[in-house]
Design a protein around this motif. Sequence first.
Motif, short mmCIF file in Angstrom:
data_model
loop_
_atom_site.label_atom_id
_atom_site.label_comp_id
_atom_site.label_asym_id
_atom_site.label_seq_id
_atom_site.Cartn_x
_atom_site.Cartn_y
_atom_site.Cartn_z
N ALA A 60 0.87 -1.18 0.00
CA ALA A 60 0.00 0.00 0.00
C ALA A 60 0.90 1.22 0.00
CB ALA A 60 -0.90 0.01 1.23
N TYR A 61 0.44 2.29 -0.63
CA TYR A 61 1.24 3.51 -0.68
C TYR A 61 0.33 4.72 -0.88
CZ TYR A 61 0.76 2.80 -5.75
OH TYR A 61 0.27 2.60 -7.01
N ARG A 62 0.88 5.89 -0.60
CA ARG A 62 0.16 7.15 -0.76
C ARG A 62 0.51 7.75 -2.11
NH1 ARG A 62 1.98 12.39 2.61
NH2 ARG A 62 3.83 11.97 1.39
N VAL A 63 -0.49 8.37 -2.72
CA VAL A 63 -0.28 9.15 -3.94
C VAL A 63 -0.75 10.57 -3.66
CG1 VAL A 63 -0.94 9.49 -6.34
CG2 VAL A 63 -0.47 7.19 -5.50
N PRO A 70 -3.06 21.01 -1.58
CA PRO A 70 -1.95 20.52 -0.77
C PRO A 70 -2.23 19.24 0.01
CG PRO A 70 -2.97 22.43 0.26
CD PRO A 70 -3.61 22.27 -1.09
N ASN A 71 -3.49 18.95 0.31
CA ASN A 71 -3.81 17.77 1.10
C ASN A 71 -4.50 16.67 0.30
OD1 ASN A 71 -2.75 18.80 3.50
ND2 ASN A 71 -4.60 19.98 3.83
N LYS A 72 -4.56 16.82 -1.02
CA LYS A 72 -5.22 15.82 -1.85
C LYS A 72 -4.31 14.61 -1.99
CE LYS A 72 -8.27 14.31 -4.85
NZ LYS A 72 -9.51 13.74 -4.46
N GLN A 73 -4.72 13.50 -1.38
CA GLN A 73 -3.92 12.29 -1.42
C GLN A 73 -4.82 11.07 -1.29
OE1 GLN A 73 -1.22 12.29 1.95
NE2 GLN A 73 -2.52 13.73 3.02
N SER A 74 -4.40 9.99 -1.90
CA SER A 74 -5.16 8.74 -1.89
C SER A 74 -4.24 7.59 -1.51
CB SER A 74 -5.77 8.47 -3.27
OG SER A 74 -6.67 9.49 -3.62
N ILE A 75 -4.84 6.47 -1.11
CA ILE A 75 -4.07 5.27 -0.83
C ILE A 75 -4.37 4.25 -1.92
CG2 ILE A 75 -3.68 3.35 0.77
CD1 ILE A 75 -4.43 5.25 3.05
N TYR A 76 -3.29 3.69 -2.47
CA TYR A 76 -3.38 2.65 -3.49
C TYR A 76 -2.75 1.38 -2.95
CZ TYR A 76 -4.72 5.89 -7.19
OH TYR A 76 -5.39 6.78 -7.97
N VAL A 77 -3.09 0.26 -3.55
CA VAL A 77 -2.46 -1.02 -3.24
C VAL A 77 -2.11 -1.70 -4.56
CG1 VAL A 77 -4.61 -2.35 -3.10
CG2 VAL A 77 -2.61 -3.10 -1.81
N PRO A 85 -2.18 -1.22 -10.01
CA PRO A 85 -2.57 -0.66 -8.71
C PRO A 85 -4.07 -0.42 -8.63
CG PRO A 85 -0.82 0.64 -9.74
CD PRO A 85 -1.33 -0.32 -10.77
N ALA A 86 -4.62 -0.52 -7.44
CA ALA A 86 -6.04 -0.23 -7.20
C ALA A 86 -6.13 0.83 -6.10
CB ALA A 86 -6.77 -1.49 -6.76
N ARG A 87 -7.02 1.79 -6.30
CA ARG A 87 -7.21 2.83 -5.29
C ARG A 87 -8.09 2.27 -4.17
NH1 ARG A 87 -8.27 8.40 -7.44
NH2 ARG A 87 -9.80 7.28 -8.67
N LEU A 88 -7.59 2.36 -2.92
CA LEU A 88 -8.35 1.91 -1.76
C LEU A 88 -9.27 2.99 -1.23
CD1 LEU A 88 -5.62 0.01 0.31
CD2 LEU A 88 -7.36 -0.94 -1.20
N CYS A 89 -8.80 4.23 -1.27
CA CYS A 89 -9.62 5.35 -0.80
C CYS A 89 -9.15 6.62 -1.48
CB CYS A 89 -9.55 5.48 0.72
SG CYS A 89 -7.89 5.73 1.38
N ASP A 90 -10.06 7.53 -1.65
CA ASP A 90 -9.76 8.79 -2.32
C ASP A 90 -9.73 9.90 -1.28
OD1 ASP A 90 -9.22 10.40 -4.53
OD2 ASP A 90 -11.33 10.94 -4.75
N ASP A 91 -8.75 10.78 -1.40
CA ASP A 91 -8.61 11.92 -0.51
C ASP A 91 -8.56 11.48 0.96
OD1 ASP A 91 -8.17 14.57 -0.04
OD2 ASP A 91 -10.28 15.14 -0.08
#
Length: 169
Positions: A60-63, A70-77, A85-91
């Motif tokens: 898993a990692y942050r994008v 500045p705070n827009k980030q998602s977690i992918y696996v 890669p698949a996005r686990l959650c947005d923002d």
Amino acid sequence: CVFVSDREGHDEIWLHDFRTDSETVLTASSPEERAARKDVSTYTLQPSWPIMSPDGSQVAYRVLYPSQGPNKQSIYVVPSGGGEPARLCDDCGGPTAWAADGRQILFEPGLPRTPINLLQLASGDQKTILAHPSYSLHQASFSPDDRWVAFYADLGQGRMRVYVAPYGD
């Protein structure tokens, strides 16, 4: 070992297998993405904070999406052997630890007073499990039996304090 490396002017997440001394790029980008990165205003992908699942099958990692705020980030696996890669959650934030059963991830949402949040992988549900009114909390990690969460609090002026709190979902 999972690590972030600057390659061709941008960060990518790599997996290094010490047994075979081989490396796999997990977040390789297309030529179009590389071309877009040369223009900072359209640079939309900054992978970081890789963490490996307890069974070693996923990372898993942050994008970060700097062009979207500045705070827009998602977690992918992504599978540790490589793949899509698949996005686990947005923002949501940056992952810090997997639960031993691989069904939950602790993460930091990147707020001014950072709490510790939990992401349920099956449902996508998120909740804050630890927060402090004055201090940011960072680098949360589950104990091997998932009954405790260790983390540090940023007390300001370069002072940090490590805490352990009970956890039960």
